[in-house]
Design a protein around this motif. Structure first.
Motif, PDB file in Angstrom:
ATOM      1  N   THR A  10       0.841  -1.195   0.000  1.00 49.16           N
ATOM      2  CA  THR A  10       0.000   0.000   0.000  1.00 49.16           C
ATOM      3  C   THR A  10       0.876   1.244   0.000  1.00 49.16           C
ATOM      4  OG1 THR A  10      -1.735  -1.158   1.228  1.00 49.16           O
ATOM      5  CG2 THR A  10      -1.781   1.251   1.298  1.00 49.16           C
ATOM      6  N   VAL A  11       0.512   2.204  -0.843  1.00 52.20           N
ATOM      7  CA  VAL A  11       1.145   3.522  -0.846  1.00 52.20           C
ATOM      8  C   VAL A  11       0.308   4.414   0.067  1.00 52.20           C
ATOM      9  CG1 VAL A  11       1.590   5.588  -2.237  1.00 52.20           C
ATOM     10  CG2 VAL A  11       2.122   3.320  -3.154  1.00 52.20           C
ATOM     11  N   VAL A  12       0.956   5.137   0.968  1.00 51.35           N
ATOM     12  CA  VAL A  12       0.262   6.063   1.862  1.00 51.35           C
ATOM     13  C   VAL A  12       0.915   7.437   1.755  1.00 51.35           C
ATOM     14  CG1 VAL A  12      -0.356   6.606   4.253  1.00 51.35           C
ATOM     15  CG2 VAL A  12      -0.357   4.214   3.475  1.00 51.35           C
ATOM     16  N   VAL A  13       0.091   8.450   1.533  1.00 53.21           N
ATOM     17  CA  VAL A  13       0.554   9.838   1.521  1.00 53.21           C
ATOM     18  C   VAL A  13      -0.363  10.607   2.464  1.00 53.21           C
ATOM     19  CG1 VAL A  13       0.881  11.909   0.116  1.00 53.21           C
ATOM     20  CG2 VAL A  13       1.411   9.663  -0.847  1.00 53.21           C
ATOM     21  N   PRO A  31     -16.192  17.030 -10.101  1.00 56.16           N
ATOM     22  CA  PRO A  31     -15.391  16.661 -11.272  1.00 56.16           C
ATOM     23  C   PRO A  31     -14.488  17.772 -11.805  1.00 56.16           C
ATOM     24  CG  PRO A  31     -17.602  15.789 -11.488  1.00 56.16           C
ATOM     25  CD  PRO A  31     -17.596  16.668 -10.265  1.00 56.16           C
ATOM     26  N   SER A  32     -14.973  19.006 -11.846  1.00 59.17           N
ATOM     27  CA  SER A  32     -14.146  20.086 -12.401  1.00 59.17           C
ATOM     28  C   SER A  32     -12.947  20.384 -11.512  1.00 59.17           C
ATOM     29  CB  SER A  32     -14.978  21.351 -12.620  1.00 59.17           C
ATOM     30  OG  SER A  32     -15.482  21.823 -11.391  1.00 59.17           O
ATOM     31  N   LEU A  33     -13.116  20.324 -10.197  1.00 56.01           N
ATOM     32  CA  LEU A  33     -12.000  20.541  -9.272  1.00 56.01           C
ATOM     33  C   LEU A  33     -11.066  19.337  -9.270  1.00 56.01           C
ATOM     34  CD1 LEU A  33     -13.874  22.202  -6.269  1.00 56.01           C
ATOM     35  CD2 LEU A  33     -12.459  23.325  -8.004  1.00 56.01           C
ATOM     36  N   LEU A  34     -11.631  18.142  -9.297  1.00 56.67           N
ATOM     37  CA  LEU A  34     -10.842  16.912  -9.337  1.00 56.67           C
ATOM     38  C   LEU A  34      -9.931  16.901 -10.567  1.00 56.67           C
ATOM     39  CD1 LEU A  34     -10.561  14.260  -7.737  1.00 56.67           C
ATOM     40  CD2 LEU A  34     -12.465  13.350  -9.066  1.00 56.67           C
ATOM     41  N   ALA A  35     -10.443  17.386 -11.680  1.00 60.46           N
ATOM     42  CA  ALA A  35      -9.657  17.434 -12.917  1.00 60.46           C
ATOM     43  C   ALA A  35      -8.479  18.406 -12.800  1.00 60.46           C
ATOM     44  CB  ALA A  35     -10.544  17.827 -14.090  1.00 60.46           C
ATOM     45  N   GLN A  36      -8.615  19.426 -11.954  1.00 61.17           N
ATOM     46  CA  GLN A  36      -7.548  20.420 -11.815  1.00 61.17           C
ATOM     47  C   GLN A  36      -6.329  19.862 -11.084  1.00 61.17           C
ATOM     48  OE1 GLN A  36      -8.737  24.335 -10.376  1.00 61.17           O
ATOM     49  NE2 GLN A  36     -10.796  23.963 -11.153  1.00 61.17           N
ATOM     50  N   TRP A  37      -6.522  18.897 -10.189  1.00 60.46           N
ATOM     51  CA  TRP A  37      -5.378  18.389  -9.435  1.00 60.46           C
ATOM     52  C   TRP A  37      -5.079  16.913  -9.689  1.00 60.46           C
ATOM     53  CZ3 TRP A  37      -5.555  14.540  -5.712  1.00 60.46           C
ATOM     54  CH2 TRP A  37      -6.820  14.189  -5.222  1.00 60.46           C
ATOM     55  N   LEU A  38      -6.050  16.155 -10.199  1.00 58.59           N
ATOM     56  CA  LEU A  38      -5.811  14.730 -10.422  1.00 58.59           C
ATOM     57  C   LEU A  38      -5.844  14.432 -11.921  1.00 58.59           C
ATOM     58  CD1 LEU A  38      -5.211  12.056  -8.996  1.00 58.59           C
ATOM     59  CD2 LEU A  38      -7.650  11.749  -8.641  1.00 58.59           C
ATOM     60  N   LEU A  39      -7.001  14.096 -12.455  1.00 66.53           N
ATOM     61  CA  LEU A  39      -7.121  13.755 -13.872  1.00 66.53           C
ATOM     62  C   LEU A  39      -8.519  14.106 -14.369  1.00 66.53           C
ATOM     63  CD1 LEU A  39      -5.540  10.189 -13.623  1.00 66.53           C
ATOM     64  CD2 LEU A  39      -4.523  12.102 -14.871  1.00 66.53           C
ATOM     65  N   ASN A  40      -8.661  14.261 -15.677  1.00 65.07           N
ATOM     66  CA  ASN A  40      -9.986  14.435 -16.263  1.00 65.07           C
ATOM     67  C   ASN A  40     -10.831  13.223 -15.892  1.00 65.07           C
ATOM     68  OD1 ASN A  40      -9.495  16.919 -17.539  1.00 65.07           O
ATOM     69  ND2 ASN A  40      -8.500  15.881 -19.248  1.00 65.07           N
ATOM     70  N   ASN A  41     -12.136  13.439 -15.705  1.00 69.93           N
ATOM     71  CA  ASN A  41     -12.962  12.367 -15.150  1.00 69.93           C
ATOM     72  C   ASN A  41     -14.438  12.593 -15.437  1.00 69.93           C
ATOM     73  OD1 ASN A  41     -14.370  13.678 -12.577  1.00 69.93           O
ATOM     74  ND2 ASN A  41     -12.325  14.552 -12.803  1.00 69.93           N
ATOM     75  N   ASP A  42     -15.219  11.552 -15.204  1.00 72.76           N
ATOM     76  CA  ASP A  42     -16.679  11.667 -15.223  1.00 72.76           C
ATOM     77  C   ASP A  42     -17.216  11.153 -13.880  1.00 72.76           C
ATOM     78  OD1 ASP A  42     -16.080   8.990 -15.650  1.00 72.76           O
ATOM     79  OD2 ASP A  42     -17.476   8.726 -17.309  1.00 72.76           O
ATOM     80  N   GLY A 123       3.610   6.076  -5.583  1.00 81.15           N
ATOM     81  CA  GLY A 123       4.187   6.870  -4.486  1.00 81.15           C
ATOM     82  C   GLY A 123       4.578   8.252  -4.966  1.00 81.15           C
ATOM     83  N   TYR A 124       5.257   8.298  -6.098  1.00 81.47           N
ATOM     84  CA  TYR A 124       5.641   9.582  -6.687  1.00 81.47           C
ATOM     85  C   TYR A 124       4.402  10.351  -7.135  1.00 81.47           C
ATOM     86  CZ  TYR A 124       7.192  12.937 -10.147  1.00 81.47           C
ATOM     87  OH  TYR A 124       7.366  14.096 -10.860  1.00 81.47           O
ATOM     88  N   GLY A 125       3.501   9.658  -7.814  1.00 81.65           N
ATOM     89  CA  GLY A 125       2.315  10.315  -8.371  1.00 81.65           C
ATOM     90  C   GLY A 125       1.442  10.975  -7.320  1.00 81.65           C
ATOM     91  N   VAL A 130      -0.842  15.635  -4.566  1.00 75.46           N
ATOM     92  CA  VAL A 130      -1.128  16.379  -3.329  1.00 75.46           C
ATOM     93  C   VAL A 130      -0.615  17.815  -3.449  1.00 75.46           C
ATOM     94  CG1 VAL A 130      -0.478  16.555  -0.883  1.00 75.46           C
ATOM     95  CG2 VAL A 130      -1.380  14.412  -1.787  1.00 75.46           C
ATOM     96  N   GLY A 131       0.524  17.994  -4.094  1.00 75.44           N
ATOM     97  CA  GLY A 131       1.035  19.349  -4.333  1.00 75.44           C
ATOM     98  C   GLY A 131       0.083  20.151  -5.210  1.00 75.44           C
ATOM     99  N   LYS A 132      -0.464  19.506  -6.235  1.00 79.04           N
ATOM    100  CA  LYS A 132      -1.439  20.183  -7.107  1.00 79.04           C
ATOM    101  C   LYS A 132      -2.734  20.464  -6.347  1.00 79.04           C
ATOM    102  CE  LYS A 132       0.179  18.335 -11.514  1.00 79.04           C
ATOM    103  NZ  LYS A 132      -0.186  17.495 -12.675  1.00 79.04           N
ATOM    104  N   LEU A 133      -3.141  19.544  -5.479  1.00 82.65           N
ATOM    105  CA  LEU A 133      -4.337  19.740  -4.666  1.00 82.65           C
ATOM    106  C   LEU A 133      -4.176  20.983  -3.797  1.00 82.65           C
ATOM    107  CD1 LEU A 133      -7.067  18.941  -3.445  1.00 82.65           C
ATOM    108  CD2 LEU A 133      -5.854  17.288  -2.008  1.00 82.65           C
ATOM    109  N   GLU A 134      -2.999  21.159  -3.214  1.00 80.59           N
ATOM    110  CA  GLU A 134      -2.716  22.349  -2.393  1.00 80.59           C
ATOM    111  C   GLU A 134      -2.933  23.623  -3.213  1.00 80.59           C
ATOM    112  OE1 GLU A 134      -1.941  24.178   0.964  1.00 80.59           O
ATOM    113  OE2 GLU A 134      -0.730  22.377   1.061  1.00 80.59           O
ATOM    114  N   GLN A 135      -2.461  23.626  -4.459  1.00 82.13           N
ATOM    115  CA  GLN A 135      -2.621  24.790  -5.322  1.00 82.13           C
ATOM    116  C   GLN A 135      -4.099  25.056  -5.628  1.00 82.13           C
ATOM    117  OE1 GLN A 135      -0.183  23.730  -8.668  1.00 82.13           O
ATOM    118  NE2 GLN A 135       1.712  24.338  -7.672  1.00 82.13           N
ATOM    119  N   VAL A 136      -4.869  23.996  -5.874  1.00 77.33           N
ATOM    120  CA  VAL A 136      -6.299  24.157  -6.154  1.00 77.33           C
ATOM    121  C   VAL A 136      -7.007  24.729  -4.928  1.00 77.33           C
ATOM    122  CG1 VAL A 136      -8.460  22.907  -6.590  1.00 77.33           C
ATOM    123  CG2 VAL A 136      -6.409  22.392  -7.938  1.00 77.33           C
TER     124      VAL A 136
END
Length: 142
Positions: A10-13, A31-42, A123-125, A130-136
């Protein structure tokens, strides 16, 4: 008899954000916020809902991650499957309010011993995400 789950990793961050659980929850489930820090999604936060994350295709990868929502406990826990390229894993987000913000724990479980590259990549991803989430969260959108 061997339990296959015992042979997985298990990877834990974890990170504490200086925001209330409500703000983090929106970034995890809209979805629109999730796409800003993770990936495009439905994505739709509904147990049993199938959805996909989509990234730009790369050599040997379609860029599609098939998922299904497993747990939706508003402001507390969110979980879904994360299946791509032979990896069948589960992602769990746990939010814990505390002094000065919210502790976010992200766990991705189910990495088999033969999936070392996927394990290291996750782990890297997740640290990068999380860094992108902070920015959002710092922006006005969340």
């Amino acid at each position: 008899m061997n339990n296959p789950a015992e042979n997985t990793r298990t990877v834990v961050v974890e990170k504490v954000f200086a925001y209330p659980p409500e703000k983090l929850w929106r970034a995890l489930t809209e979805p629109s916020l999730l796409a800003q820090w993770l990936l495009n999604n439905d994505f739709k936060p509904s147990v049993g809902q199938a959805f996909q994350f989509r990234a730009d295709p790369m050599p040997n990868w379609s860029g599609i991650i098939d998922c299904e929502v497993l747990i939706v406990e508003p402001l507390a826990r969110l979980s879904y499957t994360w299946n791509s390229m032979g990896l069948e894993s589960v992602v769990l987000f746990t939010l814990t309010p505390g002094e000065g913000g919210t502790h976010l724990r992200i766990e991705q479980s189910g990495f088999r011993p033969d999936q070392e590259a996927a394990y290291k990549g996750a782990g890297y991803g997740w640290k990068n995400f999380v860094g992108k989430l902070e920015q959002v969260l710092e922006g006005d959108a969340a």
